[in-house]
Motif scaffolding. Sequence first.
Motif, PDB file in Angstrom:
ATOM      1  N   LYS A   1      41.177  41.654  48.238  1.00  0.00           N
ATOM      2  CA  LYS A   1      41.865  40.408  47.884  1.00  0.00           C
ATOM      3  C   LYS A   1      42.099  39.523  49.106  1.00  0.00           C
ATOM      4  O   LYS A   1      42.156  38.296  48.989  1.00  0.00           O
ATOM      5  CB  LYS A   1      43.206  40.725  47.215  1.00  0.00           C
ATOM      6  CG  LYS A   1      43.074  41.407  45.853  1.00  0.00           C
ATOM      7  CD  LYS A   1      44.444  41.683  45.245  1.00  0.00           C
ATOM      8  CE  LYS A   1      44.313  42.332  43.876  1.00  0.00           C
ATOM      9  NZ  LYS A   1      45.629  42.612  43.260  1.00  0.00           N
TER      10      LYS A   1
ATOM     11  N   GLU B   1      39.851  29.644  46.076  1.00  0.00           N
ATOM     12  CA  GLU B   1      41.219  29.272  46.444  1.00  0.00           C
ATOM     13  C   GLU B   1      41.239  27.929  47.180  1.00  0.00           C
ATOM     14  O   GLU B   1      42.103  27.080  46.916  1.00  0.00           O
ATOM     15  CB  GLU B   1      41.809  30.379  47.319  1.00  0.00           C
ATOM     16  CG  GLU B   1      43.262  30.159  47.685  1.00  0.00           C
ATOM     17  CD  GLU B   1      43.814  31.296  48.526  1.00  0.00           C
ATOM     18  OE1 GLU B   1      44.957  31.165  49.006  1.00  0.00           O
ATOM     19  OE2 GLU B   1      43.107  32.310  48.706  1.00  0.00           O
TER      20      GLU B   1
ATOM     21  N   LYS C   1      41.759  27.297  38.520  1.00  0.00           N
ATOM     22  CA  LYS C   1      42.809  28.305  38.377  1.00  0.00           C
ATOM     23  C   LYS C   1      42.312  29.494  37.553  1.00  0.00           C
ATOM     24  O   LYS C   1      42.520  30.648  37.923  1.00  0.00           O
ATOM     25  CB  LYS C   1      44.049  27.686  37.711  1.00  0.00           C
ATOM     26  CG  LYS C   1      44.850  26.752  38.608  1.00  0.00           C
ATOM     27  CD  LYS C   1      46.059  26.215  37.859  1.00  0.00           C
ATOM     28  CE  LYS C   1      46.887  25.299  38.759  1.00  0.00           C
ATOM     29  NZ  LYS C   1      48.060  24.736  38.031  1.00  0.00           N
ATOM     30  N   LEU C   2      41.669  29.194  36.422  1.00  0.00           N
ATOM     31  CA  LEU C   2      41.154  30.270  35.569  1.00  0.00           C
ATOM     32  C   LEU C   2      40.056  31.059  36.271  1.00  0.00           C
ATOM     33  O   LEU C   2      39.979  32.287  36.149  1.00  0.00           O
ATOM     34  CB  LEU C   2      40.631  29.678  34.259  1.00  0.00           C
ATOM     35  CG  LEU C   2      41.666  28.985  33.367  1.00  0.00           C
ATOM     36  CD1 LEU C   2      40.994  28.354  32.156  1.00  0.00           C
ATOM     37  CD2 LEU C   2      42.747  29.972  32.927  1.00  0.00           C
ATOM     38  N   ASN C   3      39.217  30.346  37.009  1.00  0.00           N
ATOM     39  CA  ASN C   3      38.143  31.010  37.754  1.00  0.00           C
ATOM     40  C   ASN C   3      38.710  31.927  38.826  1.00  0.00           C
ATOM     41  O   ASN C   3      38.181  33.018  39.076  1.00  0.00           O
ATOM     42  CB  ASN C   3      37.228  29.954  38.381  1.00  0.00           C
ATOM     43  CG  ASN C   3      35.923  30.545  38.869  1.00  0.00           C
ATOM     44  OD1 ASN C   3      35.551  31.665  38.525  1.00  0.00           O
ATOM     45  ND2 ASN C   3      35.218  29.795  39.696  1.00  0.00           N
ATOM     46  N   TYR C   4      39.810  31.491  39.438  1.00  0.00           N
ATOM     47  CA  TYR C   4      40.454  32.305  40.475  1.00  0.00           C
ATOM     48  C   TYR C   4      41.022  33.591  39.875  1.00  0.00           C
ATOM     49  O   TYR C   4      40.861  34.679  40.442  1.00  0.00           O
ATOM     50  CB  TYR C   4      41.568  31.485  41.133  1.00  0.00           C
ATOM     51  CG  TYR C   4      42.277  32.199  42.250  1.00  0.00           C
ATOM     52  CD1 TYR C   4      41.715  32.289  43.515  1.00  0.00           C
ATOM     53  CD2 TYR C   4      43.523  32.793  42.038  1.00  0.00           C
ATOM     54  CE1 TYR C   4      42.365  32.943  44.553  1.00  0.00           C
ATOM     55  CE2 TYR C   4      44.174  33.451  43.066  1.00  0.00           C
ATOM     56  CZ  TYR C   4      43.596  33.519  44.316  1.00  0.00           C
ATOM     57  OH  TYR C   4      44.244  34.187  45.332  1.00  0.00           O
ATOM     58  N   GLU C   5      41.665  33.475  38.730  1.00  0.00           N
ATOM     59  CA  GLU C   5      42.227  34.661  38.075  1.00  0.00           C
ATOM     60  C   GLU C   5      41.128  35.617  37.612  1.00  0.00           C
ATOM     61  O   GLU C   5      41.230  36.836  37.780  1.00  0.00           O
ATOM     62  CB  GLU C   5      43.090  34.230  36.884  1.00  0.00           C
ATOM     63  CG  GLU C   5      44.343  33.459  37.273  1.00  0.00           C
ATOM     64  CD  GLU C   5      45.145  33.004  36.063  1.00  0.00           C
ATOM     65  OE1 GLU C   5      44.748  33.378  34.933  1.00  0.00           O
ATOM     66  OE2 GLU C   5      46.146  32.282  36.234  1.00  0.00           O
ATOM     67  N   GLU C   6      40.058  35.063  37.042  1.00  0.00           N
ATOM     68  CA  GLU C   6      38.963  35.903  36.568  1.00  0.00           C
ATOM     69  C   GLU C   6      38.277  36.609  37.730  1.00  0.00           C
ATOM     70  O   GLU C   6      37.891  37.784  37.617  1.00  0.00           O
ATOM     71  CB  GLU C   6      37.954  35.049  35.803  1.00  0.00           C
ATOM     72  CG  GLU C   6      36.826  35.859  35.179  1.00  0.00           C
ATOM     73  CD  GLU C   6      35.875  34.998  34.376  1.00  0.00           C
ATOM     74  OE1 GLU C   6      34.944  35.543  33.778  1.00  0.00           O
ATOM     75  OE2 GLU C   6      36.071  33.757  34.355  1.00  0.00           O
ATOM     76  N   LYS C   7      38.104  35.906  38.841  1.00  0.00           N
ATOM     77  CA  LYS C   7      37.471  36.505  40.014  1.00  0.00           C
ATOM     78  C   LYS C   7      38.298  37.667  40.547  1.00  0.00           C
ATOM     79  O   LYS C   7      37.739  38.671  41.020  1.00  0.00           O
ATOM     80  CB  LYS C   7      37.271  35.438  41.095  1.00  0.00           C
ATOM     81  CG  LYS C   7      36.643  35.949  42.382  1.00  0.00           C
ATOM     82  CD  LYS C   7      35.276  36.546  42.147  1.00  0.00           C
ATOM     83  CE  LYS C   7      34.258  35.531  41.762  1.00  0.00           C
ATOM     84  NZ  LYS C   7      32.884  36.090  41.687  1.00  0.00           N
ATOM     85  N   ASN C   8      39.612  37.571  40.473  1.00  0.00           N
ATOM     86  CA  ASN C   8      40.478  38.677  40.897  1.00  0.00           C
ATOM     87  C   ASN C   8      40.191  39.939  40.096  1.00  0.00           C
ATOM     88  O   ASN C   8      40.077  41.031  40.652  1.00  0.00           O
ATOM     89  CB  ASN C   8      41.946  38.277  40.748  1.00  0.00           C
ATOM     90  CG  ASN C   8      42.533  37.721  42.033  1.00  0.00           C
ATOM     91  OD1 ASN C   8      42.494  38.368  43.074  1.00  0.00           O
ATOM     92  ND2 ASN C   8      43.065  36.518  41.961  1.00  0.00           N
ATOM     93  N   TYR C   9      40.085  39.785  38.771  1.00  0.00           N
ATOM     94  CA  TYR C   9      39.778  40.941  37.922  1.00  0.00           C
ATOM     95  C   TYR C   9      38.389  41.499  38.228  1.00  0.00           C
ATOM     96  O   TYR C   9      38.187  42.726  38.262  1.00  0.00           O
ATOM     97  CB  TYR C   9      39.880  40.551  36.449  1.00  0.00           C
ATOM     98  CG  TYR C   9      41.291  40.285  35.982  1.00  0.00           C
ATOM     99  CD1 TYR C   9      42.230  41.305  35.936  1.00  0.00           C
ATOM    100  CD2 TYR C   9      41.691  39.010  35.579  1.00  0.00           C
ATOM    101  CE1 TYR C   9      43.532  41.071  35.504  1.00  0.00           C
ATOM    102  CE2 TYR C   9      42.987  38.758  35.147  1.00  0.00           C
ATOM    103  CZ  TYR C   9      43.906  39.797  35.115  1.00  0.00           C
ATOM    104  OH  TYR C   9      45.191  39.552  34.689  1.00  0.00           O
TER     105      TYR C   9
END
Length: 464
Positions: free
Chosen positions: A264, A274, A360-368
């Motif tokens: 991360k 980000e 924002k959604l792409n950032y969250e999905e990339k984390n998963y």
Amino acid sequence: MKINNNNGLICLILVLSYHYNIFAHEKQMKTTSLQIDLNSTMDLAEKNSLQLKSSLDDYNSSNFQHTLSYFQFGPSLEASAETEWYLRRDAMNLNSNQNGDRSSSVTLKITQPISNIWKNYYNIKELEAKKDASAFDYTFQKINARITAAQAFLEAQQALNDLEIKKTTFENAAIQYKETSVLFETGDASKDKVDLLLSQANLNSVENDVNKAKIEYLNKLENLKKVLKLSEQTEISLKPLEYSFWEKQKVILKDLNILIQESKNNRPDLKSIEKNLFASKQEIAKNSFKFFPEISAFSTYTNTEIFNNESGLNNNSNLDNSNSSLNGLSFGISMSWSIWDGGLSLAERSSLKNKEIKNKLNYEEKNYDIIEEVKNNYNTLKNNLQILPQLIKLSEIYSESYKLSLVKYKTGNLTASELIKSQNELLNAKISLAKIRGDIDYNWLKLQSAIGTIPSYSNTRLIK
């Protein structure tokens, strides 16, 4: 007159032989031999990658735009010039109020933005974030180039291992068939027609496997050359894989939770998203100034020259035939305000907000995705490391079993089918062992890329 055809034929052979030697020498001179290992392959891929060069060009462009944005804080300078010609004043009394036949003017205007200074602050922040995102994209492309080359190299090396193993099997099968043929022809009771036919069929089958392995190896080499962007004249030389990195060095991986946290903090593609998210917020803030007036201070200097050509004048004595010059300096404040533009600004702002939400959604999905990628590579590597000692032991057992089976076959206590079965078991065990060694090295590099570090054969960042 009699012609000796033999002498002419000899001369023709000599000429063709000479030209063939020259052609062979030129071909040898053009061909380049390249011996590479895993690390040098990744370095070469990084050097020749077209995607990496394109990513570097994107970074340089973003960096240049960011540098230029600082100049927008200062004033802008405009220059204009014009020349006008007038009709003769004696023709139909046109332009009778003009004192000359031609006038030229030069204007210099300096404009210093006032309200846009704060707007440009957001513009600089936006371009700076995009520049940083381009830098992370460049690092991510570097990781991709190295891991793609590593995969192509290990696949080619695996094909070479299969080829060498099958060559050894073919040599053993040839010896078995020869010995079986001798025993059968000498009337040995322990070898019948079935043994001879099975030995011959096994030899033909293994020979076919060797030919297939050669084609597979050549195809993998061509794929490796394509990945490394090498010319057709380049010949790649590889060595069979004897041991994996983990067999050479007794190392222990860090805990999975630690590696996930490091991913991360290090993943360049996550940091790029980000930065793009931050850039979209700055772009929205910059767009807000479209709803307010723009105020600027300006200063203008004008020089006007009026020329009077006497040859083009009539005899009217009231006209001034001399040239004149006018200079003017002015300054002031200007304001412009787009009160209503048909909803264009609102539509643009809505588009920017939508872009921010997607980031924002792409950032969250990339984390998963990153967490899943780290876990998969970590678990696969750990599992292969646990299987490796078992496959080593299994290969040793089958090797010893084959040796004993070979002795029993020669003494007539084992049939050809049983010997072939023992041979195939040893072949499959060796191939499985070579494959898992290559998989371990590949999983090791993939885990490094999942963490966000530059893949290297000797990287110790993930080791306790």
